[in-house]
Design a protein around this motif. Structure first.
Motif, mmCIF file in Angstrom:
data_model
loop_
_atom_site.group_PDB
_atom_site.id
_atom_site.type_symbol
_atom_site.label_atom_id
_atom_site.label_comp_id
_atom_site.label_asym_id
_atom_site.label_seq_id
_atom_site.Cartn_x
_atom_site.Cartn_y
_atom_site.Cartn_z
ATOM 1 N N GLN A 1 35.883 49.785 38.308
ATOM 2 C CA GLN A 1 35.559 49.207 39.415
ATOM 3 C C GLN A 1 36.292 47.832 39.702
ATOM 4 O O GLN A 1 35.884 47.308 40.801
ATOM 5 C CB GLN A 1 33.748 48.982 39.177
ATOM 6 C CG GLN A 1 33.012 50.127 39.322
ATOM 7 C CD GLN A 1 32.565 50.540 37.716
ATOM 8 O OE1 GLN A 1 33.678 50.743 36.967
ATOM 9 N NE2 GLN A 1 31.559 51.454 37.591
ATOM 10 N N GLN B 1 39.427 47.346 39.784
ATOM 11 C CA GLN B 1 40.655 47.530 40.482
ATOM 12 C C GLN B 1 41.621 46.618 39.899
ATOM 13 O O GLN B 1 42.387 46.052 40.701
ATOM 14 C CB GLN B 1 40.566 47.578 41.909
ATOM 15 C CG GLN B 1 39.693 48.890 42.365
ATOM 16 C CD GLN B 1 40.226 50.008 42.068
ATOM 17 O OE1 GLN B 1 41.443 50.404 42.301
ATOM 18 N NE2 GLN B 1 39.838 50.912 41.288
ATOM 19 N N PRO C 1 31.943 41.167 38.467
ATOM 20 C CA PRO C 1 31.297 42.304 39.367
ATOM 21 C C PRO C 1 30.907 42.258 40.524
ATOM 22 O O PRO C 1 30.237 41.199 40.814
ATOM 23 C CB PRO C 1 30.336 43.133 38.442
ATOM 24 C CG PRO C 1 29.811 41.876 37.409
ATOM 25 C CD PRO C 1 30.944 40.794 37.693
ATOM 26 N N LYS D 1 29.177 45.136 42.211
ATOM 27 C CA LYS D 1 28.025 46.068 42.383
ATOM 28 C C LYS D 1 27.410 46.332 41.015
ATOM 29 O O LYS D 1 27.682 46.135 40.113
ATOM 30 C CB LYS D 1 28.653 47.609 42.892
ATOM 31 C CG LYS D 1 29.540 47.489 43.735
ATOM 32 C CD LYS D 1 30.103 49.062 44.359
ATOM 33 C CE LYS D 1 30.841 48.842 45.730
ATOM 34 N NZ LYS D 1 31.406 50.159 45.862
ATOM 35 N N TYR E 1 29.083 50.178 33.888
ATOM 36 C CA TYR E 1 30.510 49.788 33.889
ATOM 37 C C TYR E 1 31.206 50.133 32.669
ATOM 38 O O TYR E 1 30.692 49.863 31.467
ATOM 39 C CB TYR E 1 30.992 48.477 34.239
ATOM 40 C CG TYR E 1 30.857 47.757 35.678
ATOM 41 C CD1 TYR E 1 31.754 47.197 36.120
ATOM 42 C CD2 TYR E 1 29.540 48.137 36.252
ATOM 43 C CE1 TYR E 1 31.821 46.772 37.551
ATOM 44 C CE2 TYR E 1 29.513 47.636 37.712
ATOM 45 C CZ TYR E 1 30.617 47.000 38.054
ATOM 46 O OH TYR E 1 30.461 46.724 39.480
#
Length: 448
Positions: free
Chosen positions: A108, A110, A134, A136, A140
């Motif tokens: 997530q 990237q 993060p 969102k 994870y």
């Protein structure tokens, strides 16, 4: 034996220094054809390099475990905040080593450059810290830690794989909640933008009878207690407690819009969590309702110690949906669940007056029984466009449309005020501070 050779092959990597030495050996061999006087020098250099490689391999592989690494991570991550993580590493070799560390972070983020380099003395330990932000909520998945160790010779690297696979949940911004909580406890909320609200009059919530001191309101003198004590005594009042504060969060498609990596729903969730915590600190009761085309979670107002964790767990699972909000369902739920007059903070978003007009009849009904505060968002991207100078016809058109949408937001505030409904028009990044300011203002002015 075959497994040992396979393991050795998979975990051995050549370094740039070795490639440079090999390239130098090739150059010497080529030059020896043109300069016979060089004799066997290239061959000696080559075999010396082979011996050094063997020594380097022996140094790195003579022990089965030369280094140890472990990830230091919290039990959960805080959404939209910089969460501190670390990699603990220890050198078990008897000589200095240079290591490169790869921590396999969740996809997530990237990020493909989570690579750390450091030097370790024999038996030295280090903790390498880094942060992740993060954007969102959800789960994870972290992978393994891979360490590439290099001896002082620096010709090869040995790879160590440490199984550190772990799944961490990302919750609404509890770090932000704790920050506001500490500020509220120490009366330093003004340090982060919370306004001091001038109190008008005093509350009718009686607290105690105390001795008069200079500065006390003489109108609060308790003459009966004064006569008994033969000393001036005054009544002390405090803020009214146990008032109900409900955060109502719209989960419809209007809250899907992203700003700075976070959706409007995530901004509303973070602000709701902080507001609920501040309300509990003020000894009020906090509740929660989420709604879209169908009813989501309903948490009745309470102030028990574990109540905030219950709200946190509910907010963790909430997601945006793709239909419009069923305002009739919301109104009936509020009438059914909330039995006494309460402060209802409705987090939603309007981009036009037409969107408000569809919901206004139900908002007016809710405001008839409760103190309704509608919180919606300023479109910061459109604001930037409206402030940019226009250089051509297309720029003038874009600037005009952006200004129209910004003006519509102001008209929405006026339309709500016309019907006795309070509102907050806030930029997403200022939502929490503006919401807390309004809550404290309502408490100070005793509007509830």
């Amino acid at each position: 034996m075959k497994n040992i050779i396979s393991l050795f092959y998979r975990n051995l990597f050549l370094t740039n220094r070795l490639f440079s030495c090999l390239a130098g050996s090739v150059v010497l061999f080529v030059l020896s054809f043109f300069f016979p006087w060089m004799g066997i020098i290239p061959e000696l250099v080559f075999w010396a390099l082979v011996v050094l490689i063997i020594i380097d391999i022996i140094m790195l592989y003579k022990t089965s475990k030369g280094v140890f690494a472990k990830r230091h991570a919290p039990e959960r991550l805080s959404n939209s905040d910089n969460n501190e993580l670390g990699v603990y590493i220890e050198n078990w070799y008897a000589f200095n080593i240079s290591v490169g560390i790869i921590d396999e972070i969740p996809f997530q983020f990237q990020k493909r450059d989570v690579w750390f380099k450091t030097n370790l003395k024999p038996r030295e330990r280090k903790l390498i810290n880094y942060t992740l932000r993060p954007t969102k909520r959800g789960e994870y998945e972290f992978g393994d830690i891979r360490v590439y160790a290099k001896s002082p010779l620096g010709l090869i690297r040995r790879r160590y794989n440490f199984s550190q696979a772990k799944t961490l949940p990302v919750y609404p911004s509890f770090l932000q909640m704790r920050k506001y909580e500490l500020m509220a406890i120490s009366n330093r909320l003004t340090d982060i933008g919370i306004k001091k609200i001038r109190r008008i009059g005093h509350s009718l919530e009686f607290e105690q009878v105390k001795t008069y001191v200079a500065g006390d309101d003489y109108r609060t003198i308790n003459w009966k207690a004064t006569a008994r004590q033969s000393n001036l005594m005054v009544n002390s009042y405090t803020d009214e407690k146990s008032q109900h504060v409900y955060c109502v969060i719209d989960k419809s498609r209007a809250m899907k819009m992203p700003f700075e990596g976070l959706s409007l729903l995530d901004y509303a969730i973070n602000a709701s969590l902080v507001l609920s915590n501040v309300a509990l600190l003020k000894e009020d009761k906090a509740g929660l309702i989420t709604v879209s085309e169908k009813l989501g979670a309903v948490v009745p107002a309470d102030r028990r110690p574990a109540h905030l964790n219950k709200i946190l767990e509910v907010l963790y699972k909430e997601k945006t949906r793709y239909l419009e909000t069923n305002m009739e369902l919301l109104y009936s739920t509020i009438r059914k669940v909330i039995k006494q007059r309460s402060l209802i903070v409705f987090f939603t978003n309007y981009e036009s007056l037409n969107a408000l007009e569809r919901q206004l009849p139900f908002l007016k009904r809710i405001a008839k029984y409760h103190l309704l505060l509608v919180v919606f968002f300023e479109n910061t991207e459109l604001k930037k466009l409206s402030e940019q100078p226009a250089d051509d016809v297309e720029g003038i058109y874009i600037k005009t449309i952006a200004e129209k949408f910004a003006y519509d937001k102001k008209l929405i505030v006026k339309e709500l005020a016309k019907h006795g409904i309070q509102s907050i028009l806030s930029a997403p990044q200022n939502l929490t501070i503006n919401t807390i300011n309004r809550y404290l203002e309502i408490k100070a002015k005793q509007k509830l």
